[in-house]
Design a protein around this motif. Sequence first.
Motif, PDB file in Angstrom:
ATOM      1  N   UNK A 145      11.274   7.718   5.161  1.00 40.16           N
ATOM      2  CA  UNK A 145      11.097   7.295   6.550  1.00 40.16           C
ATOM      3  C   UNK A 145       9.930   6.320   6.683  1.00 40.16           C
ATOM      4  N   UNK A 146       8.856   6.561   5.935  1.00 43.28           N
ATOM      5  CA  UNK A 146       7.700   5.667   5.988  1.00 43.28           C
ATOM      6  C   UNK A 146       8.045   4.280   5.445  1.00 43.28           C
ATOM      7  N   UNK A 147       8.868   4.237   4.418  1.00 42.12           N
ATOM      8  CA  UNK A 147       9.158   2.973   3.735  1.00 42.12           C
ATOM      9  C   UNK A 147      10.535   2.412   4.082  1.00 42.12           C
ATOM     10  N   UNK A 198      13.099   0.746   0.763  1.00 38.84           N
ATOM     11  CA  UNK A 198      12.804   1.535  -0.428  1.00 38.84           C
ATOM     12  C   UNK A 198      13.388   2.927  -0.238  1.00 38.84           C
ATOM     13  N   UNK A 199      14.158   3.378  -1.216  1.00 38.97           N
ATOM     14  CA  UNK A 199      14.771   4.701  -1.150  1.00 38.97           C
ATOM     15  C   UNK A 199      14.344   5.502  -2.379  1.00 38.97           C
ATOM     16  N   UNK A 200      13.690   6.624  -2.144  1.00 41.62           N
ATOM     17  CA  UNK A 200      13.285   7.531  -3.215  1.00 41.62           C
ATOM     18  C   UNK A 200      14.311   8.652  -3.306  1.00 41.62           C
ATOM     19  N   UNK A 212       3.538   3.117  -0.372  1.00 44.75           N
ATOM     20  CA  UNK A 212       3.280   4.213   0.563  1.00 44.75           C
ATOM     21  C   UNK A 212       1.832   4.195   1.037  1.00 44.75           C
ATOM     22  N   UNK A 213       0.901   4.000   0.105  1.00 45.13           N
ATOM     23  CA  UNK A 213      -0.517   3.994   0.466  1.00 45.13           C
ATOM     24  C   UNK A 213      -0.850   2.790   1.352  1.00 45.13           C
ATOM     25  N   UNK A 214      -0.251   1.644   1.053  1.00 45.19           N
ATOM     26  CA  UNK A 214      -0.466   0.458   1.893  1.00 45.19           C
ATOM     27  C   UNK A 214       0.040   0.703   3.313  1.00 45.19           C
ATOM     28  N   UNK A 215       1.185   1.376   3.432  1.00 44.54           N
ATOM     29  CA  UNK A 215       1.743   1.651   4.756  1.00 44.54           C
ATOM     30  C   UNK A 215       0.852   2.634   5.520  1.00 44.54           C
ATOM     31  N   UNK A 216       0.365   3.658   4.848  1.00 42.44           N
ATOM     32  CA  UNK A 216      -0.433   4.689   5.508  1.00 42.44           C
ATOM     33  C   UNK A 216      -1.806   4.174   5.926  1.00 42.44           C
TER      34      UNK A 216
END
Length: 366
Positions: free
Chosen positions: A101-103, A108-110, A126-130
């Motif tokens: 959901x964040x990405x 991007x799909x994990x 993920x860290x860049x988004x957060x």
Amino acid sequence: MASPRPKSPRPPVAGRKDEKEESFWEKIGTLGRKKRIKEVQEVQEEGKYAIDSPGSPTAPDLPPEEYALEENEERSMIEPRSYDDPKLRELMAVIIEWINDELADQRIIVKNLEEDLYDGQVLQKLLEKLTNRKMDVPEVTQSEEGQKQKLRIVLEEANRVLKQPSNQMKWSVESIHSKSIVSILHLLVALARHFRAPVRLPENVSVNVVIVQKRDGSLMHRTVPEEITSHYDDLGMRCERDAFDTLLDHAPEKLQVVKKSLVTFVNKHLNKVNLDVNDLDTQFHDGVYLVLLMGLLEGFFVPLYAFHLTPHDFEQKVHNVNFSFELMQDTGLAKPKARPEDIVNLDLKSTLRVLYNLFTKYKNMS
């Protein structure tokens, strides 16, 4: 009202009628390539088995010399049966959904935490988004050394954000890159809690970890429990319901009355410095108005060097809110139940709780 969170894209369902069928010549042209791909996959599986199986303490038929361990060296791995634990599987599913959901806006799909996060690429995004901060690392790294170097930079940034003491870190470059699910989950749970992910993490999740050590040329192994999540009392993980929960769930029309009263209260004081609030949902999330409001309510000047007047990232906003909480406690108010991260992440109930405590104490102040 906050806009709905983007949902992670779903892979297309196979076998749909509207999909374009391969032509005869396309099938002929890809036969060789598909065969080579299958051969490569078989070789990779054999290689993976050759690497992994020597480290498995549940394979007694393998002689000690098959283990690539030096004297007194240890290797740890999750006990295979732990993967069958429903709580662990639930935790992994919740974490994967949160990351996707964040990405989602980056397509991007994990699907698998071990396979998709070990090289640092997804962790970087993920860290860049957060944190809303770009990291200076190569976008794509193919070599093992390049992956580890990138992962090292990403983890250094994560450790800095989490303010994690080095002696308490449960993850490392080596453990993440070797696809240790225990280390990966420890890191992701820490990030989810720090940034108050809008998910409910299963509590008291633990796994059995097998530790193998080579001593006097022989392999010794022991099994120890490893706690991944514990009992949470903070908002977002485990929340004690109060009057604001009731208002939001059952009496939204009364909630508007409460919000209007709080807006009138804060503007009564912020207007003195030509500031105006019209949206409680968003205008307090960076902590600036909270700091200034405390100075106005108590009649003191807050030095500008003590907080960020124009915060640019998550950490600066958290600093501001935390500083306002300290000012509240200095004036005799109880420590707010909400975390600073809750306010920064636009949690309305947390903002209302804090402002209502101020309203209760200062409502009769001119």
